[in-house]
Design a protein around this motif. Sequence first.
Motif, PDB file in Angstrom:
ATOM      1  N   ALA A  14       0.825  -1.211   0.000  1.00  0.00           N
ATOM      2  CA  ALA A  14       0.000   0.000   0.000  1.00  0.00           C
ATOM      3  C   ALA A  14       0.858   1.259   0.000  1.00  0.00           C
ATOM      4  N   TYR A  15       2.094   1.134   0.483  1.00  0.00           N
ATOM      5  CA  TYR A  15       2.962   2.307   0.618  1.00  0.00           C
ATOM      6  C   TYR A  15       3.842   2.543  -0.608  1.00  0.00           C
ATOM      7  N   CYS A  16       4.561   1.508  -1.056  1.00  0.00           N
ATOM      8  CA  CYS A  16       5.528   1.721  -2.139  1.00  0.00           C
ATOM      9  C   CYS A  16       5.135   1.066  -3.455  1.00  0.00           C
ATOM     10  N   GLY A  17       4.124   0.183  -3.428  1.00  0.00           N
ATOM     11  CA  GLY A  17       3.676  -0.452  -4.661  1.00  0.00           C
ATOM     12  C   GLY A  17       4.403  -1.736  -5.025  1.00  0.00           C
ATOM     13  N   SER A  18       5.381  -2.148  -4.239  1.00  0.00           N
ATOM     14  CA  SER A  18       6.118  -3.386  -4.511  1.00  0.00           C
ATOM     15  C   SER A  18       5.178  -4.585  -4.401  1.00  0.00           C
ATOM     16  N   ASP A  19       5.503  -5.656  -5.149  1.00  0.00           N
ATOM     17  CA  ASP A  19       4.692  -6.874  -5.009  1.00  0.00           C
ATOM     18  C   ASP A  19       5.540  -8.013  -4.456  1.00  0.00           C
ATOM     19  N   SER A  51      10.796  -1.027   8.000  1.00  0.00           N
ATOM     20  CA  SER A  51      11.210   0.375   8.048  1.00  0.00           C
ATOM     21  C   SER A  51      10.239   1.210   8.888  1.00  0.00           C
ATOM     22  N   LYS A  52       8.960   0.985   8.678  1.00  0.00           N
ATOM     23  CA  LYS A  52       7.924   1.757   9.392  1.00  0.00           C
ATOM     24  C   LYS A  52       7.907   1.390  10.870  1.00  0.00           C
ATOM     25  N   SER A  53       8.014   0.108  11.151  1.00  0.00           N
ATOM     26  CA  SER A  53       8.049  -0.395  12.523  1.00  0.00           C
ATOM     27  C   SER A  53       6.913   0.190  13.361  1.00  0.00           C
ATOM     28  N   HIS A  54       7.252   0.903  14.452  1.00  0.00           N
ATOM     29  CA  HIS A  54       6.220   1.432  15.354  1.00  0.00           C
ATOM     30  C   HIS A  54       6.000   2.926  15.157  1.00  0.00           C
ATOM     31  N   THR A  55       6.525   3.473  14.048  1.00  0.00           N
ATOM     32  CA  THR A  55       6.369   4.903  13.782  1.00  0.00           C
ATOM     33  C   THR A  55       4.936   5.202  13.371  1.00  0.00           C
ATOM     34  N   LEU A  56       4.474   6.395  13.650  1.00  0.00           N
ATOM     35  CA  LEU A  56       3.165   6.805  13.153  1.00  0.00           C
ATOM     36  C   LEU A  56       3.247   6.848  11.630  1.00  0.00           C
ATOM     37  N   TRP A  57       2.295   6.225  10.969  1.00  0.00           N
ATOM     38  CA  TRP A  57       2.418   5.969   9.527  1.00  0.00           C
ATOM     39  C   TRP A  57       2.571   7.229   8.692  1.00  0.00           C
ATOM     40  N   GLU A  58       1.817   8.286   8.995  1.00  0.00           N
ATOM     41  CA  GLU A  58       1.908   9.475   8.148  1.00  0.00           C
ATOM     42  C   GLU A  58       3.281  10.121   8.278  1.00  0.00           C
ATOM     43  N   GLU A  59       3.777  10.188   9.494  1.00  0.00           N
ATOM     44  CA  GLU A  59       5.107  10.750   9.758  1.00  0.00           C
ATOM     45  C   GLU A  59       6.159   9.962   8.952  1.00  0.00           C
ATOM     46  N   TRP A  60       6.054   8.644   9.023  1.00  0.00           N
ATOM     47  CA  TRP A  60       7.000   7.782   8.307  1.00  0.00           C
ATOM     48  C   TRP A  60       6.832   7.930   6.796  1.00  0.00           C
ATOM     49  N   TYR A  61       5.576   7.843   6.329  1.00  0.00           N
ATOM     50  CA  TYR A  61       5.317   7.807   4.891  1.00  0.00           C
ATOM     51  C   TYR A  61       5.722   9.106   4.202  1.00  0.00           C
ATOM     52  N   PHE A  62       5.453  10.251   4.815  1.00  0.00           N
ATOM     53  CA  PHE A  62       5.802  11.538   4.210  1.00  0.00           C
ATOM     54  C   PHE A  62       7.303  11.663   3.986  1.00  0.00           C
ATOM     55  N   GLN A  64       9.328   9.211   3.091  1.00  0.00           N
ATOM     56  CA  GLN A  64       9.858   8.192   2.172  1.00  0.00           C
ATOM     57  C   GLN A  64       9.983   8.742   0.759  1.00  0.00           C
ATOM     58  N   GLU A  65      11.044   8.355   0.069  1.00  0.00           N
ATOM     59  CA  GLU A  65      11.237   8.859  -1.299  1.00  0.00           C
ATOM     60  C   GLU A  65      10.185   8.320  -2.264  1.00  0.00           C
ATOM     61  N   PHE A  66       9.543   7.192  -1.914  1.00  0.00           N
ATOM     62  CA  PHE A  66       8.507   6.621  -2.785  1.00  0.00           C
ATOM     63  C   PHE A  66       7.116   7.129  -2.420  1.00  0.00           C
ATOM     64  N   PHE A  67       7.037   8.147  -1.549  1.00  0.00           N
ATOM     65  CA  PHE A  67       5.730   8.685  -1.150  1.00  0.00           C
ATOM     66  C   PHE A  67       4.883   8.988  -2.388  1.00  0.00           C
ATOM     67  N   SER A  68       3.622   8.588  -2.334  1.00  0.00           N
ATOM     68  CA  SER A  68       2.698   8.849  -3.435  1.00  0.00           C
ATOM     69  C   SER A  68       1.410   9.419  -2.853  1.00  0.00           C
ATOM     70  N   ALA A  69       1.002  10.592  -3.321  1.00  0.00           N
ATOM     71  CA  ALA A  69      -0.226  11.223  -2.840  1.00  0.00           C
ATOM     72  C   ALA A  69      -1.427  10.334  -3.139  1.00  0.00           C
ATOM     73  N   ASP A  70      -1.384   9.654  -4.271  1.00  0.00           N
ATOM     74  CA  ASP A  70      -2.474   8.772  -4.679  1.00  0.00           C
ATOM     75  C   ASP A  70      -2.614   7.599  -3.701  1.00  0.00           C
ATOM     76  N   ARG A  71      -1.486   6.938  -3.416  1.00  0.00           N
ATOM     77  CA  ARG A  71      -1.524   5.811  -2.471  1.00  0.00           C
ATOM     78  C   ARG A  71      -1.887   6.296  -1.073  1.00  0.00           C
ATOM     79  N   TYR A  72      -1.378   7.468  -0.703  1.00  0.00           N
ATOM     80  CA  TYR A  72      -1.695   8.048   0.605  1.00  0.00           C
ATOM     81  C   TYR A  72      -3.213   8.215   0.737  1.00  0.00           C
TER      82      TYR A  72
END
Length: 98
Positions: A14-19, A51-62, A64-72
């Motif tokens: 859901a975050y980076c699109g990898s399968d 990588s995300k571990s126990h971090t709050l997801w938005e803080e972590w996701y914003f 990341q270099e693969f951040f995507s507004a669409d996936r967000y």
Amino acid sequence: GLGDVYKRQNWECAYCGSDENITIDHVTPRCKGGQDTLGNMVSCCNKCNQSKSHTLWEEWYFSQEFFSADRYQKIKDWMEPEDSKNLFLYRPRRNNAS
């Protein structure tokens, strides 16, 4: 069930699109009060999950270099409880006592 979590993201992270190495991630970590509900779970590659571990997801996701507004937005929409989308408008009642 959990199969729905994978299906709704086409078996991709859901975050980076990898399968690759897809697991289930609690968007809001359980240790931060996240629930064991489908609305709080997304399919997630093992790399993002670690990588995300126990971090709050938005803080972590914003950050990341693969951040995507669409996936967000898809994650935000998924997390929103169904009933909050279908609330009918409550009109304030007139207070006739005054």
